[in-house]
Design a protein around this motif. Structure first.
Motif, PDB file in Angstrom:
ATOM      1  N   UNK A 197      -7.596  -3.766  -6.369  1.00 26.40           N
ATOM      2  CA  UNK A 197      -7.488  -3.357  -4.970  1.00 26.40           C
ATOM      3  C   UNK A 197      -8.149  -2.004  -4.706  1.00 26.40           C
ATOM      4  N   UNK A 198      -7.774  -0.990  -5.499  1.00 29.05           N
ATOM      5  CA  UNK A 198      -8.299   0.355  -5.230  1.00 29.05           C
ATOM      6  C   UNK A 198      -9.810   0.465  -5.449  1.00 29.05           C
ATOM      7  N   UNK A 199     -10.350  -0.052  -6.565  1.00 28.09           N
ATOM      8  CA  UNK A 199     -11.810  -0.017  -6.707  1.00 28.09           C
ATOM      9  C   UNK A 199     -12.529  -0.746  -5.575  1.00 28.09           C
ATOM     10  N   UNK A 200     -12.013  -1.868  -5.140  1.00 26.39           N
ATOM     11  CA  UNK A 200     -12.675  -2.614  -4.056  1.00 26.39           C
ATOM     12  C   UNK A 200     -12.627  -1.817  -2.749  1.00 26.39           C
ATOM     13  N   UNK A 201     -11.492  -1.155  -2.521  1.00 20.97           N
ATOM     14  CA  UNK A 201     -11.373  -0.315  -1.322  1.00 20.97           C
ATOM     15  C   UNK A 201     -12.382   0.838  -1.384  1.00 20.97           C
TER      16      UNK A 201
END
Ligand code: SF4
Length: 100
Positions: A58-62
């Motif tokens: 989630x965080x890397x994609x964000x």
């Protein structure tokens, strides 16, 4: 000899190195492209397929989306001479250079 003059005299043979870019970390800030004396890097937007395949969590994609999906690519990896300027310059600690 200073560290920078040692780098200037780097005589590593091209064609023996792999330049690995962590797709979960790269923010496309272009520092690698600015410091590489061999012109190894280009900066472009990840395709949908590249984004879906290589950016995980989630965080890397964000984060990658927040930077317009712009990332570095080692398009001319065969020209790398392992001077490690890109590794030192990357603010995201996203680059590794390893033997082939
Ligand atoms: S180590 Fe990095 S900066 Fe040095 S030649 Fe290879 S890609 Fe370019």
């Amino acid at each position: 000899m200073t560290a920078s003059s040692a780098l200037d005299q780097c005589e590593q043979i091209a064609g023996k190195w792999r330049v690995l870019i962590d797709r979960n970390r790269c923010e496309g800030k272009e520092k690698c492209a600015q410091v590489c004396p061999e012109g190894v890097f280009s900066i472009r937007r990840l395709t949908d397929d590249e984004f879906n395949t290589h950016v995980k969590g989630f965080l890397p994609r964000l984060k990658v989306r927040a930077h317009g999906r712009r990332q570095a690519f080692a398009d001319n990896e065969q020209d790398c001479r392992n001077c490690l300027r890109c590794v030192a310059a990357c603010p995201e600690d996203a680059i590794q250079v390893v033997p082939r």
